[in-house]
Design an enzyme around this catalytic site. Structure first.
Site, PDB file in Angstrom:
ATOM      1  N   ARG A 106      16.074  -4.144  -3.984  1.00 13.58           N
ATOM      2  CA  ARG A 106      15.766  -3.327  -2.815  1.00 13.58           C
ATOM      3  C   ARG A 106      16.748  -2.144  -2.746  1.00 13.58           C
ATOM      4  NH1 ARG A 106      11.719  -2.297   0.800  1.00 13.58           N
ATOM      5  NH2 ARG A 106      12.346  -2.482   2.966  1.00 13.58           N
ATOM      6  N   THR A 379       3.614   0.857  -1.807  1.00 15.32           N
ATOM      7  CA  THR A 379       3.985  -0.353  -2.514  1.00 15.32           C
ATOM      8  C   THR A 379       2.923  -0.756  -3.511  1.00 15.32           C
ATOM      9  OG1 THR A 379       5.022  -0.965  -0.491  1.00 15.32           O
ATOM     10  CG2 THR A 379       4.557  -2.779  -1.989  1.00 15.32           C
ATOM     11  N   THR A 397       8.097  -0.688  -4.546  1.00 18.91           N
ATOM     12  CA  THR A 397       7.616   0.308  -3.587  1.00 18.91           C
ATOM     13  C   THR A 397       8.464   1.569  -3.512  1.00 18.91           C
ATOM     14  OG1 THR A 397       6.919   0.568  -1.275  1.00 18.91           O
ATOM     15  CG2 THR A 397       8.947  -0.634  -1.627  1.00 18.91           C
ATOM     16  N   ASN A 399       7.850   2.892  -0.458  1.00 18.83           N
ATOM     17  CA  ASN A 399       7.511   2.759   0.957  1.00 18.83           C
ATOM     18  C   ASN A 399       6.215   3.502   1.247  1.00 18.83           C
ATOM     19  OD1 ASN A 399       7.698   1.717   3.490  1.00 18.83           O
ATOM     20  ND2 ASN A 399       8.972   3.349   4.284  1.00 18.83           N
ATOM     21  N   ASP A 421      12.265   1.750   6.857  1.00 19.67           N
ATOM     22  CA  ASP A 421      12.129   0.300   7.079  1.00 19.67           C
ATOM     23  C   ASP A 421      13.280  -0.268   7.908  1.00 19.67           C
ATOM     24  OD1 ASP A 421       9.677  -0.196   5.979  1.00 19.67           O
ATOM     25  OD2 ASP A 421      10.415  -0.902   4.054  1.00 19.67           O
ATOM     26  N   SER A 450      12.408  -5.832   4.578  1.00 22.29           N
ATOM     27  CA  SER A 450      11.117  -5.583   3.921  1.00 22.29           C
ATOM     28  C   SER A 450      10.092  -6.630   4.347  1.00 22.29           C
ATOM     29  CB  SER A 450      11.319  -5.664   2.410  1.00 22.29           C
ATOM     30  OG  SER A 450      10.085  -5.615   1.735  1.00 22.29           O
ATOM     31  N   GLY A 471       0.931  -3.075   1.419  1.00 22.27           N
ATOM     32  CA  GLY A 471       0.284  -3.054   2.739  1.00 22.27           C
ATOM     33  C   GLY A 471       1.259  -3.066   3.896  1.00 22.27           C
ATOM     34  N   GLY A 472       2.535  -2.745   3.643  1.00 19.72           N
ATOM     35  CA  GLY A 472       3.502  -2.665   4.744  1.00 19.72           C
ATOM     36  C   GLY A 472       3.561  -3.968   5.511  1.00 19.72           C
TER      37      GLY A 472
HETATM   38  O1  DON Z   1       9.237  -3.108   2.149  1.00 18.25           O
HETATM   39  C1  DON Z   1       8.309  -2.972   2.933  1.00 18.25           C
HETATM   40  O2  DON Z   1       7.945  -3.845   3.687  1.00 18.25           O
HETATM   41  C2  DON Z   1       7.552  -1.666   2.944  1.00 18.25           C
HETATM   42  N1  DON Z   1       8.397  -0.607   2.473  1.00 18.25           N
HETATM   43  C3  DON Z   1       6.304  -1.806   2.135  1.00 18.25           C
HETATM   44  C4  DON Z   1       5.471  -0.552   2.120  1.00 18.25           C
HETATM   45  C5  DON Z   1       4.079  -0.760   1.696  1.00 18.25           C
HETATM   46  O3  DON Z   1       3.635  -1.849   1.429  1.00 18.25           O
HETATM   47  C6  DON Z   1       3.230   0.450   1.673  1.00 18.25           C
HETATM   48  N2  DON Z   1       1.957   0.157   1.094  1.00 18.25           N
HETATM   49  N3  DON Z   1       0.927   0.143   1.607  1.00 18.25           N
END
Ligand code: DON
Length: 570
Positions: A106, A379, A397, A399, A421, A450, A471-472
């Site tokens: 990370r 990501t 990712t 982000n 984040d 994350s 997918g955040g």
């Molecule tokens: O680490 C995380 O949770 C976020 N930076 C992930 C970002 C992400 O999945 C974007 N994609 N859709």
């Protein structure tokens, strides 16, 4: 027809209108839909070229860790949307002998970062400062992560692993229609941030071949000089100078100090499954563990896939788990996290005691649970299985899409905007609507929390599934549903990946459904119980890439058709 399909068909015939999705997909009368089947080894990723390069490396004698290095870098070339050198990620592994572990690469806050760096003089969050431009980036971890993992467990020389990727960057890849749309969508902002002449500011159309010579040269230097080329060499110097000119704060000392970290994964049981997932600083493992253990006492199978009852139980578990996530979780090197307490069966049972099947819980009535612990918390995912039986789940990712939009033209890659984040200010949502607390406040050298959830699942003591998604904030709930789809509803890997998904994250207090998947009857039932529904604004929830080991030992790929994911194998 398998048992769950009989249940689904019968339910549809009986007119049990609660079983909305299950009457839609997969089709009750159809044969099971299978993904790619391979005998020996497989990679499922966001781009066909990357999956194929990973498989090619394994066919040349490499193992899953060699394939990880090749696949990750091939994604950086062909999928700059999220594949990266300028970002970070997490990998969870299980060796053929059952040994498990994970590596955390990370990003970290630069040394000059501070708690209020995104606030104005009145204490308000300055829009876009943590998402766009040079100040949005954390210190990248990807090169450290893939080299550390490959050096410890891989078999080949990194030069051999990287050569096909260098060739790919030099010879080019073909722009897909989806990619052309995305590039067109960000062209203006990429030009605004990097100038009119920037590489990804050009007009790229579907069918064009993109040859990224700057990236080919960067990868050649990295292949020759190893991970230090990025952290101490010419590549690092150029990166720091470029960001400094743009007002960034990452220094050469920050790069030199960066280390990937081996961490114990979060491991828990769900019925007869043993789930191995990512520990903090990802919230993935703890939160998916909380969700699955909160729903474990319920008979989900008899409720029916995506029935109103099922959506309710899962939503209430999600709501409670995200409230804990946002309060307790952060970088374990900076805050104490009560992982065991948060996953305690009795604690989770007590969390669900307020669940009322007739009425939605209000998120305003839920806060973090009280657990006793010593005071002292865009990501892309790919899944790999090699022919020896070593398994890797990797999520990586920048982000947001194309990260901070800062593109290093001389090096050929985008920089992350992972600083978003962190919780810039307690109670103020980030780009995923997530609200954080003290545990995830900014501090120099700290890793931002994350949601990435690279996960492995054992069944009867053997590896059964490798799964993960972008997918955040929706990553955790998408992975949970994929596991439940396969386990509770006997779906094939491909069906489990394709089935419609929903999501709740405590705040905002809304159930998200994927577009066109919410039937009017389900909507009626849920709104009568006072659920707040946000249908329509969520085109997709996650883009899952998974592998299932079938009873005969063959591998089934689940490549999500929501995006251009592809399985390759032999
Ligand atoms: O680490 C995380 O949770 C976020 N930076 C992930 C970002 C992400 O999945 C974007 N994609 N859709």
């Amino acid at each position: 027809m398998n048992k769950s399909k009989i249940t689904r068909s019968a339910a549809c015939l009986l007119g049990l209108q609660l079983l909305i999705f299950s009457c839609q997909s997969p089709e009750p009368q159809q044969e099971s839909k299978r993904g790619l089947i391979a005998e020996n080894a497989m990679v499922v990723s966001a781009r066909e070229e990357a999956s194929k390069i990973g498989v090619e490396i394994m066919q040349k004698g490499g193992n899953a860790f060699d394939a990880m290095m090749a696949t990750e870098m091939a994604l950086a070339v062909t999928f700059p949307f999220a594949g990266n050198l300028g970002g970070g990620g997490f990998a969870v592994f299980r060796m053929a002998n059952g040994e498990t572990g994970s590596i955390d690469y990370r990003e970290k806050a630069p040394g000059a970062a501070h708690r209020d760096m995104y606030l104005d003089e009145n204490g308000n969050v300055i829009p876009e400062l943590s998402t766009k431009g040079a100040l949005a980036s954390g210190v990248p971890g990807t090169i450290a992560g893939i080299f550390e993992a490959q050096a410890k467990y891989g078999k080949l020389d990194p030069k051999e692993v990287l050569q096909p990727v260098i060739d790919l960057a030099r010879n080019g890849f073909v722009v897909s229609p989806q990619q052309a749309d995305r590039l067109a969508g960000i062209r203006d902002v990429v030009r605004e941030v990097n100038g009119e002449e920037t590489f990804y500011g050009k007009e790229w159309n579907a069918g064009d071949t993109i040859k990224n010579l700057a990236l080919a040269e960067t990868l050649e230097r990295i292949a020759k000089n190893g991970r230090d080329e990025f952290y101490k060499g010419e590549t690092g110097h150029r990166l720091v100078a470029h960001l400094r000119d743009m007002g960034g704060i990452i220094t050469e000392e920050d790069l030199e100090a960066y280390e990937a970290v081996w961490r114990e994964p979060v491991i828990f049981n769900y019925k007869e499954l043993r789930v191995i997932s990512m520990a903090p600083p990802s919230s993935g493992g703890v939160t998916i563990g909380q969700i699955l253990k909160m729903v474990e006492p319920f008979d989900l199978k008899s409720m029916g896939h995506n029935s109103a009852e099922y959506v309710q139980v899962l939503t209430e578990a999600m709501r409670r788990a995200y409230a804990d996530r946002n309060y307790y979780l952060g970088d374990p090197d900076f805050v104490d996290i009560p992982v065991n307490e948060l996953l305690d069966r009795e604690y989770l049972k007590s969390r669900m005691e307020s669940f009322n099947p007739d009425l939605a819980t209000r998120s305003s009535d839920i806060a973090e649970g009280s657990v006793l612990f010593a005071e002292s918390m865009e990501t892309t995912h790919y899944s790999i299985m090699d022919s020896d039986g070593n398994a890797l789940a990797v999520t990586t990712t920048l982000n947001g899409a194309y990260g901070s939009k800062v593109y290093l033209d001389e090096l050929g890659f985008f920089m992350n905007n992972e600083m978003d984040d962190f919780s810039s200010k307690a109670g103020v949502p980030n780009m995923f609507g997530l609200i954080g607390a003290e545990a995830n406040s900014i501090a120099p050298g700290k890793r931002m929390l994350s949601s990435m959830t690279p996960t492995l699942v054992e069944r009867d003591g053997k590896l059964w599934m490798i799964v993960g998604t972008p997918g955040g904030s929706t990553i955790i709930t998408a992975v949970a549903q994929t596991i439940l789809n396969a386990y509770e509803f006997d779906m094939t890997m491909q069906e489990a990946v394709e089935a419609p998904r929903f999501h709740h994250q405590w705040l905002p207090d809304q159930v998200l459904f994927e577009e066109n998947t919410l039937d009017s009857t389900l909507l009626q039932i849920l709104t009568a119980k006072k659920y707040l529904i946000n249908e329509g604004r969520t085109p997709i929830i996650g883009s899952v890439d998974a592998i299932m080991v079938l009873p005969d030992g063959k591998l089934e790929g689940g490549a999500d058709p929501r995006r251009e994911n592809k399985a390759a194998g032999y």
